[in-house]
Motif scaffolding. Sequence first.
Motif, mmCIF file in Angstrom:
data_model
loop_
_atom_site.group_PDB
_atom_site.id
_atom_site.type_symbol
_atom_site.label_atom_id
_atom_site.label_comp_id
_atom_site.label_asym_id
_atom_site.label_seq_id
_atom_site.Cartn_x
_atom_site.Cartn_y
_atom_site.Cartn_z
ATOM 1 N N THR A 1 -10.421 3.532 30.052
ATOM 2 C CA THR A 1 -10.196 3.438 28.626
ATOM 3 C C THR A 1 -10.898 4.605 27.923
ATOM 4 N N PRO A 2 -10.393 5.003 26.763
ATOM 5 C CA PRO A 2 -11.007 6.117 26.044
ATOM 6 C C PRO A 2 -12.432 5.833 25.589
ATOM 7 N N ARG A 3 -12.731 4.598 25.219
ATOM 8 C CA ARG A 3 -14.059 4.218 24.747
ATOM 9 C C ARG A 3 -14.495 2.928 25.431
ATOM 10 N N ALA A 4 -15.779 2.628 25.281
ATOM 11 C CA ALA A 4 -16.263 1.320 25.739
ATOM 12 C C ALA A 4 -15.768 0.266 24.753
ATOM 13 N N CYS A 5 -15.495 -0.919 25.242
ATOM 14 C CA CYS A 5 -14.973 -1.976 24.372
ATOM 15 C C CYS A 5 -15.938 -2.307 23.235
ATOM 16 N N ASP A 6 -17.247 -2.219 23.516
ATOM 17 C CA ASP A 6 -18.223 -2.503 22.462
ATOM 18 C C ASP A 6 -18.095 -1.530 21.292
ATOM 19 N N ASP A 7 -17.618 -0.311 21.559
ATOM 20 C CA ASP A 7 -17.413 0.660 20.475
ATOM 21 C C ASP A 7 -16.359 0.158 19.495
ATOM 22 N N TYR A 8 -15.288 -0.424 20.016
ATOM 23 C CA TYR A 8 -14.236 -0.951 19.136
ATOM 24 C C TYR A 8 -14.770 -2.120 18.304
ATOM 25 N N TRP A 9 -15.578 -2.960 18.934
ATOM 26 C CA TRP A 9 -16.140 -4.105 18.219
ATOM 27 C C TRP A 9 -17.109 -3.622 17.140
ATOM 28 N N SER A 10 -17.912 -2.608 17.449
ATOM 29 C CA SER A 10 -18.841 -2.052 16.454
ATOM 30 C C SER A 10 -18.070 -1.458 15.276
ATOM 31 N N GLU A 11 -16.992 -0.747 15.566
ATOM 32 C CA GLU A 11 -16.159 -0.182 14.489
ATOM 33 C C GLU A 11 -15.557 -1.287 13.635
ATOM 34 N N PHE A 12 -15.116 -2.363 14.273
ATOM 35 C CA PHE A 12 -14.554 -3.496 13.532
ATOM 36 C C PHE A 12 -15.616 -4.120 12.625
ATOM 37 N N ARG A 13 -16.819 -4.346 13.158
ATOM 38 C CA ARG A 13 -17.900 -4.944 12.361
ATOM 39 C C ARG A 13 -18.288 -4.034 11.199
ATOM 40 N N HIS A 14 -18.337 -2.722 11.452
ATOM 41 C CA HIS A 14 -18.633 -1.781 10.367
ATOM 42 C C HIS A 14 -17.544 -1.819 9.299
ATOM 43 N N CYS A 15 -16.301 -1.840 9.751
ATOM 44 C CA CYS A 15 -15.162 -1.864 8.830
ATOM 45 C C CYS A 15 -15.222 -3.096 7.930
ATOM 46 N N GLU B 1 -7.583 -5.352 17.145
ATOM 47 C CA GLU B 1 -6.547 -5.301 18.188
ATOM 48 C C GLU B 1 -6.962 -4.378 19.328
ATOM 49 N N ASP B 2 -7.555 -3.245 18.980
ATOM 50 C CA ASP B 2 -8.018 -2.313 20.011
ATOM 51 C C ASP B 2 -9.084 -2.957 20.884
ATOM 52 N N TYR B 3 -9.981 -3.709 20.261
ATOM 53 C CA TYR B 3 -11.018 -4.405 21.031
ATOM 54 C C TYR B 3 -10.385 -5.398 22.011
ATOM 55 N N HIS B 4 -9.439 -6.185 21.528
ATOM 56 C CA HIS B 4 -8.796 -7.173 22.406
ATOM 57 C C HIS B 4 -7.991 -6.485 23.517
ATOM 58 N N ASN B 5 -7.299 -5.406 23.184
ATOM 59 C CA ASN B 5 -6.566 -4.668 24.216
ATOM 60 C C ASN B 5 -7.517 -4.075 25.254
ATOM 61 N N CYS B 6 -8.653 -3.598 24.799
ATOM 62 C CA CYS B 6 -9.645 -3.041 25.713
ATOM 63 C C CYS B 6 -10.153 -4.127 26.666
ATOM 64 N N LYS B 7 -10.439 -5.295 26.124
ATOM 65 C CA LYS B 7 -10.906 -6.411 26.967
ATOM 66 C C LYS B 7 -9.828 -6.832 27.965
ATOM 67 N N LEU C 1 -3.614 0.682 23.639
ATOM 68 C CA LEU C 1 -4.884 1.318 23.291
ATOM 69 C C LEU C 1 -4.737 2.834 23.204
ATOM 70 N N GLN C 2 -4.011 3.410 24.134
ATOM 71 C CA GLN C 2 -3.778 4.856 24.115
ATOM 72 C C GLN C 2 -2.959 5.270 22.888
ATOM 73 N N ARG C 3 -1.942 4.479 22.544
ATOM 74 C CA ARG C 3 -1.146 4.774 21.338
ATOM 75 C C ARG C 3 -2.018 4.737 20.088
ATOM 76 N N SER C 4 -2.894 3.748 20.031
ATOM 77 C CA SER C 4 -3.769 3.604 18.879
ATOM 78 C C SER C 4 -4.718 4.795 18.762
ATOM 79 N N GLU C 5 -5.281 5.226 19.876
ATOM 80 C CA GLU C 5 -6.197 6.379 19.860
ATOM 81 C C GLU C 5 -5.450 7.655 19.447
ATOM 82 N N ARG C 6 -4.229 7.848 19.977
ATOM 83 C CA ARG C 6 -3.440 9.023 19.595
ATOM 84 C C ARG C 6 -3.127 9.001 18.104
ATOM 85 N N SER C 7 -2.767 7.845 17.599
ATOM 86 C CA SER C 7 -2.462 7.690 16.177
ATOM 87 C C SER C 7 -3.688 8.007 15.328
#
Length: 99
Positions: free
Chosen positions: A1-15, A39-45, A59-65
């Motif tokens: 995966t492009p990032r660790a799943c915790d990174d997506y969760w941290s971004e969600f909590r910050h958002c 959604e990215d967090y759940h896809n990563c998990k 997840l890859q589509r989301s990162e490219r977007s």
Amino acid sequence: TPRACDDYWSEFRHCKSLWNFFHHYYAYGTFPSCQQWKEDYHNCKEWEKHRATEAKEALQRSERSRLEEQRKFTPVWKLRQDPPRDWHMPLNQEKPQDS
């Protein structure tokens, strides 16, 4: 995966944070949409646990977007290649006017 799943969760909590809601509303006049981070967090998990190909592709589509969105914005200032000629002068000193 492009990032660790915790990174997506941290971004969600910050958002979802109150500070980010106020900042986003002040800057853009709208509230932030945080759903994609979730959604990215759940896809990563899903990818981590089950190696689900569709989760990885989403997840890859989301990162490219996300990268494409960042490329839309150009810098406000022109970046310098060299320092200004008068970089050595004290800031509080009046600079001579060019005639």
